[in-house]
Motif scaffolding. Structure first.
Motif, PDB file in Angstrom:
ATOM      1  N   ALA A 162      -6.466   4.258  -9.015  1.00 19.20           N
ATOM      2  CA  ALA A 162      -7.093   4.766  -7.818  1.00 19.20           C
ATOM      3  C   ALA A 162      -8.029   4.110  -7.061  1.00 19.20           C
ATOM      4  N   ILE A 163      -8.841   3.167  -7.614  1.00 20.84           N
ATOM      5  CA  ILE A 163      -9.636   2.216  -7.000  1.00 20.84           C
ATOM      6  C   ILE A 163      -8.676   1.413  -5.806  1.00 20.84           C
ATOM      7  N   SER A 164      -7.714   0.637  -6.202  1.00 15.91           N
ATOM      8  CA  SER A 164      -6.614   0.279  -5.734  1.00 15.91           C
ATOM      9  C   SER A 164      -6.277   0.944  -4.384  1.00 15.91           C
ATOM     10  N   ILE A 165      -5.699   2.001  -4.588  1.00 14.97           N
ATOM     11  CA  ILE A 165      -5.329   2.872  -3.622  1.00 14.97           C
ATOM     12  C   ILE A 165      -6.021   3.165  -2.584  1.00 14.97           C
ATOM     13  N   ALA A 166      -7.343   3.532  -2.853  1.00 17.07           N
ATOM     14  CA  ALA A 166      -8.513   3.618  -2.085  1.00 17.07           C
ATOM     15  C   ALA A 166      -8.832   2.435  -1.029  1.00 17.07           C
ATOM     16  N   MET A 167      -8.940   1.268  -1.886  1.00 19.10           N
ATOM     17  CA  MET A 167      -9.107   0.138  -1.248  1.00 19.10           C
ATOM     18  C   MET A 167      -7.991  -0.258  -0.202  1.00 19.10           C
ATOM     19  N   VAL A 218       0.786  -1.210   0.219  1.00 22.20           N
ATOM     20  CA  VAL A 218       0.168  -0.126   0.030  1.00 22.20           C
ATOM     21  C   VAL A 218       0.765   1.334  -0.021  1.00 22.20           C
ATOM     22  N   TRP A 242      -8.228   1.990 -12.253  1.00 22.87           N
ATOM     23  CA  TRP A 242      -7.867   0.979 -11.432  1.00 22.87           C
ATOM     24  C   TRP A 242      -6.780   1.453 -10.125  1.00 22.87           C
ATOM     25  N   LYS A 253       2.333   2.342  -3.249  1.00 25.87           N
ATOM     26  CA  LYS A 253       1.265   2.917  -4.293  1.00 25.87           C
ATOM     27  C   LYS A 253       0.925   4.448  -3.710  1.00 25.87           C
ATOM     28  N   LEU A 254       0.746   4.459  -2.366  1.00 20.78           N
ATOM     29  CA  LEU A 254       0.387   5.727  -1.499  1.00 20.78           C
ATOM     30  C   LEU A 254       1.368   6.670  -1.606  1.00 20.78           C
ATOM     31  N   ALA A 307      -6.053   1.954   1.442  1.00 17.70           N
ATOM     32  CA  ALA A 307      -6.156   2.971   2.545  1.00 17.70           C
ATOM     33  C   ALA A 307      -7.250   2.424   3.388  1.00 17.70           C
ATOM     34  N   ALA A 308      -8.356   2.014   2.862  1.00 17.24           N
ATOM     35  CA  ALA A 308      -9.523   1.497   3.454  1.00 17.24           C
ATOM     36  C   ALA A 308      -9.016   0.351   4.657  1.00 17.24           C
TER      37      ALA A 308
END
Length: 213
Positions: free
Chosen positions: A152-157, A45, A150, A48-49, A159-160
């Motif tokens: 953006a989705i991967s980073i958001a997931m 994570v 994808w 990517k972040l 982080a969650a």
């Protein structure tokens, strides 16, 4: 994962039974394995972040699959070491607040709380590789709309999942000590500082050995 109060009670009950049966490591191997997987997931994570936040730079031309594997292995080591450090320091925090807790129980809590992080490796990391490729782990701008979406989705997931881990870790400490959630928050601070301290120590060792940051 969804009912942490009941879930941690069951997990800690198993640890207590193993202690009564005379096991040298009442928590067993599972918490350590989950801590290692969780550490690798946190590293994935961060790769990517960190680029999104602008705190790390890594060009696509410099990417090597061996570097990614080495980073995940370092994350796994940090995860296990952080688990051990937290079991000691969080135990001191609990004692300071008027409770005595067993370190094996705290190691169990860390391992159980790390389980959701494994989703950052399987399937998120695999999908990152399949859909975006090496560019997922570099800091260069993605040109393909599908890859960008994808990512953006991967980073958001990811982080969650990290936030979920922090919540479960605090809930687990609360279940072990019978403290309220708010009173258990110092244990989360200790966990974050322990993990950050270990990362900085390994980074410093890299400079000393001449291998860079």
């Amino acid at each position: 994962m969804l009912r942490p109060r009941d879930g941690f009670a069951q997990v800690l009950g198993v640890t207590e039974e193993r202690r009564d049966q005379g096991y040298r490591t009442p928590e067993g191997a599972a918490p350590s394995v989950l801590a290692a997987l969780g550490g690798a997931a946190l590293m994935s994570v961060w790769l990517k972040l960190g680029g999104l936040l602008g705190v790390r730079t890594f060009a696509s031309a410099d990417f090597r699959w061996a570097y990614l594997l080495a980073s995940l292995l370092i994350g796994a080591v940090v995860g296990v070491l952080a688990q051990l450090m937290w079991s000691v320091l969080a135990g001191l925090v609990a004692r300071r607040l008027g409770r005595r807790v067993d370190q094996a129980e705290l190691r169990t809590v860390w391992g159980a709380a790390s389980f959701p992080l494994t989703f950052a490796l399987f399937p998120l990391l695999l999908l990152d590789v399949a859909l975006v490729g090496p560019a997922s782990f570099t800091t260069e701008r993605l040109g393909d709309p599908l890859s960008t979406g994808w990512a953006a989705i991967s980073i958001a997931m990811g982080a969650a999942l990290v936030i979920w881990w922090m919540y479960l870790l605090t809930r687990g400490f609360s279940a072990t000590t019978a403290f309220s959630f708010g009173r258990s928050l110092p244990s989360l601070l200790v966990a974050l500082l322990s993990t950050l301290g270990l990362v900085m120590a390994l980074r410093g060792l890299g400079f000393v050995l001449g291998t860079g940051p």
